[in-house]
Design a protein around this motif. Structure first.
Motif, PDB file in Angstrom:
ATOM      1  N   HIS A 197      36.545  27.924  36.443  1.00  0.00           N
ATOM      2  CA  HIS A 197      36.126  29.246  36.921  1.00  0.00           C
ATOM      3  C   HIS A 197      37.321  30.014  37.473  1.00  0.00           C
ATOM      4  O   HIS A 197      37.914  29.628  38.483  1.00  0.00           O
ATOM      5  N   GLU A 198      37.685  31.095  36.805  1.00  0.00           N
ATOM      6  CA  GLU A 198      38.818  31.924  37.228  1.00  0.00           C
ATOM      7  C   GLU A 198      38.312  32.990  38.199  1.00  0.00           C
ATOM      8  O   GLU A 198      37.596  33.908  37.810  1.00  0.00           O
ATOM      9  N   VAL A 199      38.707  32.875  39.469  1.00  0.00           N
ATOM     10  CA  VAL A 199      38.216  33.775  40.517  1.00  0.00           C
ATOM     11  C   VAL A 199      39.114  34.992  40.669  1.00  0.00           C
ATOM     12  O   VAL A 199      38.632  36.104  40.896  1.00  0.00           O
ATOM     13  N   LEU A 200      40.422  34.799  40.548  1.00  0.00           N
ATOM     14  CA  LEU A 200      41.385  35.909  40.625  1.00  0.00           C
ATOM     15  C   LEU A 200      42.195  35.933  39.341  1.00  0.00           C
ATOM     16  O   LEU A 200      42.718  34.900  38.904  1.00  0.00           O
ATOM     17  N   ARG A 201      42.336  37.134  38.754  1.00  0.00           N
ATOM     18  CA  ARG A 201      43.010  37.251  37.461  1.00  0.00           C
ATOM     19  C   ARG A 201      44.133  38.277  37.540  1.00  0.00           C
ATOM     20  O   ARG A 201      43.875  39.473  37.575  1.00  0.00           O
ATOM     21  N   ASP A 202      45.341  37.794  37.643  1.00  0.00           N
ATOM     22  CA  ASP A 202      46.538  38.653  37.558  1.00  0.00           C
ATOM     23  C   ASP A 202      46.497  39.802  38.573  1.00  0.00           C
ATOM     24  O   ASP A 202      46.567  40.978  38.211  1.00  0.00           O
ATOM     25  N   ILE A 203      46.424  39.446  39.857  1.00  0.00           N
ATOM     26  CA  ILE A 203      46.377  40.434  40.936  1.00  0.00           C
ATOM     27  C   ILE A 203      47.804  40.806  41.347  1.00  0.00           C
ATOM     28  O   ILE A 203      48.595  39.931  41.714  1.00  0.00           O
ATOM     29  N   THR A 204      48.118  42.090  41.319  1.00  0.00           N
ATOM     30  CA  THR A 204      49.436  42.576  41.721  1.00  0.00           C
ATOM     31  C   THR A 204      49.274  43.838  42.566  1.00  0.00           C
ATOM     32  O   THR A 204      48.616  44.782  42.143  1.00  0.00           O
ATOM     33  N   PHE A 205      49.841  43.826  43.767  1.00  0.00           N
ATOM     34  CA  PHE A 205      49.884  45.029  44.604  1.00  0.00           C
ATOM     35  C   PHE A 205      50.871  44.804  45.750  1.00  0.00           C
ATOM     36  O   PHE A 205      51.284  43.675  46.016  1.00  0.00           O
ATOM     37  N   GLU A 206      51.244  45.892  46.417  1.00  0.00           N
ATOM     38  CA  GLU A 206      52.142  45.823  47.565  1.00  0.00           C
ATOM     39  C   GLU A 206      51.486  46.471  48.771  1.00  0.00           C
ATOM     40  O   GLU A 206      50.671  47.386  48.634  1.00  0.00           O
ATOM     41  N   VAL A 207      51.850  45.983  49.944  1.00  0.00           N
ATOM     42  CA  VAL A 207      51.386  46.581  51.194  1.00  0.00           C
ATOM     43  C   VAL A 207      52.613  47.096  51.945  1.00  0.00           C
ATOM     44  O   VAL A 207      53.417  46.294  52.435  1.00  0.00           O
TER      45      VAL A 207
END
Length: 257
Positions: free
Chosen positions: A28-38
């Motif tokens: 089960h893939e819960v997160l898929r290629d998450i990219t961001f900056e804070v």
């Protein structure tokens, strides 16, 4: 409630970066290629339906869950390889929906323990810092109480004071009001608004749409393990570009009405 001390920031400089983050539990893939900056000093709210991956994302950023793939950078350095876990956790704090207080300790000792164990502060310094932040969140008079003697809103304010006593540069909030009775939500959101105004960098998973709209610099909408939309609050709430975002907001805001 005392005003929160203003945090000096370099606005716009990324303090936390998530690059191609993935998380799977078995097949089960819960997160898929998450990219961001804070950017430093920003408040970023993460919204979305239950099961969209919001809390898992926060738990991966704090390494309560080990990412399957991808990188997390703090101040441009790999959080896994260039910071010790203790160093990273002293800089990136977390406030949980279930408070996670030690029931056998007083409020004061709850706020001292992490400082002494992780930051190796002496008892006197840890107590001074704990009392400072308990006062700031309006919980100074309860320093000797046990968590079992407090309301949910009071427990959450203690949990926030405990996190602040570690002098974090980033504070993660995982649905901090979801375990509270409706009348207690306001007191916690009030503290969070003060923290936002002080310039503390905050990444907030929340169902409180008014907070996301009015306090955040940016809103991320997650759906099925991906970032479906990312933008300024006025754009997300007034004219979202994605149909899925429109459906979610219509449903949530209708419930609030």
């Amino acid at each position: 409630m005392c005003p929160v001390t203003e945090v000096k920031t370099m606005q716009g400089t990324p303090i936390l970066s998530v690059e191609h983050l993935k998380k799977s539990f078995g097949e089960h893939e819960v997160l898929r290629d998450i990219t961001f900056e804070v950017p430093q000093g920003d408040v970023v709210s993460i919204i979305g339906s239950s099961g969209s991956g919001k809390s898992t994302l926060l738990r991966c950023i704090n390494f309560l869950e080990e990412p399957t793939d991808g990188r997390i950078l703090f101040r441009g350095k790999n959080a896994e390889t260039e910071w010790t876990r203790a160093q990273y956790h002293s800089k990136v704090g977390m406030v949980f929906q279930s408070f996670n207080l030690f029931n056998n300790m007083s409020v004061l000792k709850n706020c001292m323990m992490g400082q002494m164990k992780v930051l190796h502060r002496g008892k006197a310094e840890a107590e001074e810092k704990a009392l400072l932040y308990l006062e700031k969140v309006g919980m100074g008079p309860y320093r000797d109480a046990r968590p079992g003697q407090l309301s949910g809103g009071q427990k959450q304010r203690v949990a926030i004071a405990r996190a602040l006593a570690m002098d974090p540069e980033v504070l993660l909030f995982d649905e901090p009001t979801s375990a509270l009775d409706p009348e207690m939500v306001g007191e916690v959101l009030s503290v969070m608004r003060e923290l936002a105004e002080s310039g503390l960098t905050m990444l907030v998973v929340t169902h409180e749409m008014a907070f996301a709209r009015d306090v955040s610099k940016r809103v991320i909408f997650m759906d099925s393990g991906v970032i479906a939309e990312d933008g300024a609050p006025e754009d997300i709430f007034t004219h979202p570009t994605q149909q899925r975002t429109r459906e979610f907001l219509s449903r949530v805001l209708e419930k609030k009405a």
